[in-house]
Design an enzyme around this catalytic site. Structure first.
Site, PDB file in Angstrom:
ATOM      1  N   GLU A  38       0.828  -1.202   0.000  1.00 45.82           N
ATOM      2  CA  GLU A  38       0.000   0.000   0.000  1.00 45.82           C
ATOM      3  C   GLU A  38       0.871   1.263   0.000  1.00 45.82           C
ATOM      4  OE1 GLU A  38      -3.857  -0.456   2.033  1.00 45.82           O
ATOM      5  OE2 GLU A  38      -3.277   1.332   3.144  1.00 45.82           O
ATOM      6  N   GLU A  48       2.075   1.649  -3.393  1.00 41.47           N
ATOM      7  CA  GLU A  48       0.966   2.104  -4.244  1.00 41.47           C
ATOM      8  C   GLU A  48       0.743   3.607  -4.078  1.00 41.47           C
ATOM      9  OE1 GLU A  48      -2.809   0.232  -3.410  1.00 41.47           O
ATOM     10  OE2 GLU A  48      -3.841   1.354  -4.993  1.00 41.47           O
ATOM     11  N   CYS A  62      -8.200  -1.996   4.181  1.00 41.68           N
ATOM     12  CA  CYS A  62      -8.092  -3.196   5.020  1.00 41.68           C
ATOM     13  C   CYS A  62      -9.342  -3.487   5.825  1.00 41.68           C
ATOM     14  CB  CYS A  62      -6.879  -3.170   5.930  1.00 41.68           C
ATOM     15  SG  CYS A  62      -6.229  -1.582   6.239  1.00 41.68           S
ATOM     16  N   SER A  79      -7.423   2.006  -2.227  1.00 39.75           N
ATOM     17  CA  SER A  79      -6.244   1.193  -2.532  1.00 39.75           C
ATOM     18  C   SER A  79      -6.692  -0.169  -3.057  1.00 39.75           C
ATOM     19  CB  SER A  79      -5.423   1.008  -1.259  1.00 39.75           C
ATOM     20  OG  SER A  79      -4.554  -0.097  -1.404  1.00 39.75           O
ATOM     21  N   LYS A  99     -15.191  -9.575   8.103  1.00 39.56           N
ATOM     22  CA  LYS A  99     -14.171 -10.455   7.527  1.00 39.56           C
ATOM     23  C   LYS A  99     -14.773 -11.781   7.080  1.00 39.56           C
ATOM     24  CE  LYS A  99     -10.369  -7.977   8.288  1.00 39.56           C
ATOM     25  NZ  LYS A  99      -9.638  -7.436   7.139  1.00 39.56           N
ATOM     26  N   GLU A 146     -16.085 -10.899   3.791  1.00 33.96           N
ATOM     27  CA  GLU A 146     -14.969 -10.658   2.871  1.00 33.96           C
ATOM     28  C   GLU A 146     -14.390 -11.981   2.357  1.00 33.96           C
ATOM     29  OE1 GLU A 146     -11.316  -9.296   4.636  1.00 33.96           O
ATOM     30  OE2 GLU A 146     -10.924  -7.918   2.973  1.00 33.96           O
ATOM     31  N   GLU A 205     -14.159 -12.569  -5.390  1.00 32.67           N
ATOM     32  CA  GLU A 205     -12.822 -12.118  -5.817  1.00 32.67           C
ATOM     33  C   GLU A 205     -11.716 -12.747  -4.978  1.00 32.67           C
ATOM     34  OE1 GLU A 205     -15.845 -10.240  -5.391  1.00 32.67           O
ATOM     35  OE2 GLU A 205     -14.849  -8.452  -4.631  1.00 32.67           O
ATOM     36  N   CYS A 238     -10.092  -1.679  14.652  1.00 33.91           N
ATOM     37  CA  CYS A 238     -10.400  -3.108  14.858  1.00 33.91           C
ATOM     38  C   CYS A 238     -10.549  -3.472  16.333  1.00 33.91           C
ATOM     39  CB  CYS A 238      -9.302  -3.971  14.248  1.00 33.91           C
ATOM     40  SG  CYS A 238      -9.028  -3.601  12.524  1.00 33.91           S
TER      41      CYS A 238
END
Lengths: 598, 388
Positions: A285, A288, A312, A332, A371, A374, A379, A528
């Protein structure tokens, strides 16, 4: 709160509190506990459960102590006959419409209604059972992250307020009136088909088991017991500072190495660390970001979008997919650390360990419910398999430890396995709001200048704290020739946590009113450490203790910059090549999908 | 007081040289505080049922320091058995609007709203026509005050003032926590006077006739007259304006069919008066207050059915927000059904009465708090009918 003090009496004891204080808080000051259900310190006052009613001298009706401000000369009784009778009656009523099948409930032992029922000795079924005669029975398990069981709902509306006030999502709302009143979604659609971001903040505030995570505990036990499977587990940064709470410790205890010990005891073949891929995320990241800056500032490439935001937090990702699909190019392309870990587990790790990818079961322990969603995204199969097979919350891990009969306190400290078990302090602070920003700055600044960020002990204090939206800037000084275009540039950063705050920040970006380069967003309050998969209760005080623990963990580690992680360096050398290289692109980066609000 | 006889009055609907706007014109020349004192002095209490002194409400709102204040006319007439506001709205709407404008002038509000019950939308066309004319007249008089109409959607609870504000603000119609009261933070959280249709019409009449004439009628606690909606077992159902202070017996003598067994005073949320109490019960704030609904039942009626209907109504019309009301209404309804079917023994009615008492003490708003009125009064007085 006002400076002006109000004098009142509670149970014949005098107390002075600032004007505007509620009776509930004034009573707390005198150590009189008044039970509550719809009240939550993170939320606005509802005053609808009526469990906290108290007697006010001179008032015909009882008053809700959570919703009534004190007034001069007020006389309150919190435990009069009238109060006790009414309160018990209200609890009995709530139980009559509540599916009190406690032994089968995920929240058994951690339920506020159960506690009250036991405290008030509500044994006999006084009232007619309304659950059996109602149609509110089907559990919504459409979502891979959250399950909703209306038969356990007591309509306190904490979830509704959470979803609206803290998260700006409003996936849950009140529908209908009277006996048909319920908490539902847009057009009563299944949870998986609405704007829900799966953040799980509603679960964290649900006083009963009406909202809970979809549990994959049994599946994970099955895999552990399957001799043909190599079961690996990764643990997210914020789990280690909260896991102790449901195991009987005070908030703020760090139990990283006891947790490793417990996981080994449970039978995972390899206990690894999401911190490893958190460090990797920073490499990808950070690169990036620098690449985007170069393209925008030097090459004049108009297709490059700034500010770049972090990616994230999967709750945040789904939120922006619904809310500002036109800004998805600002996000990102990096996968979250969990998913980077998953993709590497079934490629790099398999290769190094001489295992077949199909024999590896990849489990993650997360402070998060999003999560779970996710890991299920289509993907997230770049390894050729489901990159992460099962996601468990911190709460589920605590349950697993209890099931295994482990005396957590007496466990010896153990180290993470190798490979993919190394971490730095930069990775640990991913668990707190501002942590990704701080970790990224520690690395990016050093890539560009060759020297450490100009903050004492690497502690970038301006990005820390619980302020909803925070801004910080770093002036880049002494660039190496390759990055000379950044010389003297003031890198502008912003941080938001909680999706309401994220919304405000992104609204400014959308309207062109913000000129940041880099934005960190975490869906949950506090980041988190306050995630929807964390132990219940979670509140401001507990979040701040967990944050202290996270920063203590960081400062105690020998390595505190992601690019210093030796295993990450080894990974690039042996497998990935360079950050943003071809293999990285395939395994560690992803794309997003614009979604509608309705 | 007891010898007071039922007396018909004609203030609200009288229209001999009835030019409400002239009352407004005259009143606008007076001092604001003086008007409020007059309303206080008249003893006028809210005609929606709760009976809060109207003038005090105005005074509190006037005293609030706020650039924006509102006047709201509560025309969400939803109490079962009341239909008098409908008649006032269709026959003398100008008296209501003038009352609102006087209030606006007195408290310093520039905007007024009439919150119209969804089921009364058929009145909208005529009301708006009258209102357009009226707003223009107010402007001509030099008063900066405009009234508009907002329609409800048919929820009973939106007649509760704070739920009404929520509904006007586009939210779910759910009562708010109090305090703050509307006089401090009402519509859009601004100081607001909210008065019932009939109350505002009386304001106009008090300003026209003077406080004394109004005050001379009624009793100490219940000044003036009031419009009643009379229904049920009566040969002359309809709308009557009566001086306050009469007993239920006097009322029954006038309106009953000769076989009256009970009168439900104040609609579904009011209390049931059995024959044995007719003579001792005053209709008014010293006895049983009413927003206007008077339902007469003769001996052919099953009081179980009456109560059952009321409870069905409440179980459906509770907003569902607070637990005592949402669950309590269902439990009372299912409870009497269970007793009737012999699934629970008659003793269970005592548990239900305790529950009704809890609802009265612990519910968030007037809806849940008042379910005990019909429940306890019917169960206590007609126990046999409930059980057998």
């Amino acid at each position: 709160m006002s400076e002006y003090l109000v004098n009142l009496k509670i149970n014949d004891l005098s107390v002075s509190v600032p004007e505007g204080t509620t009776i509930l808080d004034a009573a707390k000051k005198l150590n009189f506990r008044i039970p509550t259900l719809c009240h939550h310190p993170d939320l606005t006052v509802a005053g609808n459960c009526r469990v906290c009613v108290v007697e006010q001298k001179g008032s015909r009706a009882l008053v809700a102590s959570c919703a009534t401000p004190v007034s001069e000369g007020m006389e309150i009784f919190t435990n009069s006959r009238k109060v006790r009778d009414a309160r018990k009656n209200v609890i009995e009523l709530l139980l009559s419409e509540h599916n009190a099948d406690c032994t089968k409930c995920f929240k058994n032992g951690n339920c506020e209604l159960q506690d009250l029922a036991s405290e008030y000795r509500v044994g006999d079924h006084v009232f007619i059972d309304l659950v059996k005669t109602s149609a509110r029975h089907e559990i919504d398990i459409s979502s891979p992250a959250i399950q909703k069981d209306d038969s356990k709902c007591i309509r306190c509306q904490r979830c509704v307020r959470t979803c609206h006030e803290i998260q700006h999502v409003s996936a849950l709302a009140v529908v209908n009136k009277g006996e048909h009143q319920a908490i539902s979604t847009f057009l009563n659609k299944p949870m998986n088909d609405v704007v829900c971001t799966n953040c799980g903040q509603c679960i964290n505030r649900c006083p009963t088991g009406a909202l809970a995570e979809r549990s994959y505990l049994d599946q994970v036990w099955d895999m552990i017991n399957d001799e043909t499977k190599h079961v690996i587990v990764q643990t997210a940064p914020a789990v280690r500072v909260a896991l102790a709470e449901p195991l009987g410790f005070d908030p703020g205890n760090r139990v990283t190495h006891k947790m490793v010990s417990a996981l080994k005891h449970i039978g995972f073949d390899s206990v690894l660390d999401t911190d490893f891929t958190a460090d990797l995320t920073i490499m990808e990241e950070g690169t990036e970001l620098l690449t985007r800056l170069k393209k925008a500032l030097v090459d004049g490439d108009k297709s490059v979008k700034l500010p770049m935001t972090t990616s994230c937090s999967p709750g945040w990702v789904k939120f922006i997919e619904h809310t500002y699909p036109s800004l998805l190019d600002n996000v990102s392309t990096c996968k979250s650390p969990q998913q980077m870990f998953g993709a590497l587990a079934k490629t790099y790790y398999a290769q190094k360990k001489g295992l077949k990818a199909q024999d590896i079961v990849s489990v993650s322990i997360m402070p998060c419910t999003a999560k779970k969603y996710e890991a299920d995204r289509p993907e997230m199969r770049d390894s050729g398999y489901k990159d992460v097979d099962y996601v468990l919350t911190t709460r589920e891990l605590a349950m697993m430890i209890k099931q295994a009969g482990i005396d957590f306190e007496s466990l010896p400290d153990m180290e993470y396995d190798r490979i993919m078990g190394d971490s730095t302090g930069a990775a640990v602070i991913f668990g707190a709001t501002g942590g990704v920003m701080e970790a990224a700055l520690r690395t990016a600044y050093e890539i560009v200048t060759g020297s450490e960020v100009p903050f004492k002990n690497l502690d970038i204090l301006p990005v820390r704290g619980f302020e909803g939206v925070r801004e910080a800037s770093v002036t880049i000084d002494g660039c190496t020739p390759e990055w000379s275009f950044l010389e003297g540039v003031e890198l502008k950063c912003a941080i938001a946590h909680g999706l309401e705050n994220a919304y405000q920040l992104m609204k400014a970006v959308y309207e062109g009113k913000a000129n940041y380069h880099f934005i960190e967003i975490m869906a949950c309050p506090g980041g988190c450490l306050g995630g929807g998969g964390q132990p219940i209760p979670t509140n401001e005080e507990i979040r701040s203790k967990r944050a202290q623990a996270i920063y203590a963990e960081d400062s105690g580690l020998p390595l505190r910059k992601s690019h210093d992680n030796p295993e990450v360096q080894q990974l690039y050398k042996e497998f990935l090549g360079a950050p943003l290289g071809h293999k990285s692109h395939t395994l560690l980066h992803t794309h997003y999908k614009g979604r509608k609000r309705y | 007081m007891k010898d007071k006889k039922l007396k018909k009055v004609d203030l609200i609907f009288e229209c001999n040289d009835c030019k409400p706007v002239e009352v407004l014109e005259k009143t606008l020349k007076r001092d604001q505080d003086e008007i409020i004192l007059d309303i206080i002095d008249s003893g006028l209490k809210g005609r929606g049922g709760a009976g809060f002194p109207t003038g005090l409400k105005w005074k509190f709102t006037k005293n609030e320091d706020s650039a924006i204040k509102y006047v709201i006319c509560n025309a969400d007439e939803g109490e079962p058995g009341t239909f008098k506001d409908r008649e006032i709205l269709s026959r003398v709407p100008e008296k209501i609007f003038v009352g609102m404008a006087i209030c606006g002038y007195a408290i310093g509000a520039k905007e007024g709203f009439l919150y119209l019950r969804g089921e009364y939308n058929f009145l909208l066309k005529d009301l708006n026509a009258t209102l357009d004319k009226f707003n223009a007249q107010v402007k001509d008089l030099g008063l900066d005050f405009t009234i508009s109409i907002k329609s409800g959607s048919g929820a009973y609870i939106c007649g509760e003032e704070s739920a009404l504000f929520e509904s006007m603000e586009g939210k779910r119609g759910e009562p708010r926590n109090k305090p703050p009261y509307p006089t401090v933070a009402g519509y859009n959280s601004k100081p607001t006077v909210i008065n019932n249709v009939e109350t505002l019409a009386y304001v106009t009449m008090i300003c026209r006739l003077g406080a004394q004439q109004f005050k001379d009628m009624g009793t100490n606690d219940s000044r003036g007259s009031k419009v009643f909606s009379v229904s049920g077992d009566t040969p002359i159902a309809g709308i009557y304006e009566l001086e306050l202070g009469m007993t239920v017996q006097e009322f029954v003598n006038e309106f009953g069919d000769g076989d009256t067994k009970a009168v439900q005073v104040g609609g579904a949320s009011g209390s049931c008066v059995p024959r044995k109490n007719f003579a001792d019960t005053i209709i008014g704030f010293e006895g049983i207050p009413t927003g206007g609904s008077m339902m007469i039942f003769n001996s052919s009626r099953s009081m179980y059915n009456v109560l059952h209907d009321y409870l069905e109504f409440f179980a459906e019309e509770s907003c569902g927000q607070c637990s005592p009301c949402r669950i309590g209404c269902q439990q009372l309804l299912k409870g009497i059904e269970a007793v009737k079917r012999k699934e629970r023994n008659p003793q269970y009615l005592e548990d239900l009465k305790k529950l009704a008492a809890t609802m009265k003490l612990a519910s968030k708003c007037g809806l849940g708090q008042s379910v005990a009125n019909p429940f306890t009064s019917i169960v206590d007085n007609f126990k046999e009918e409930i059980i057998y």
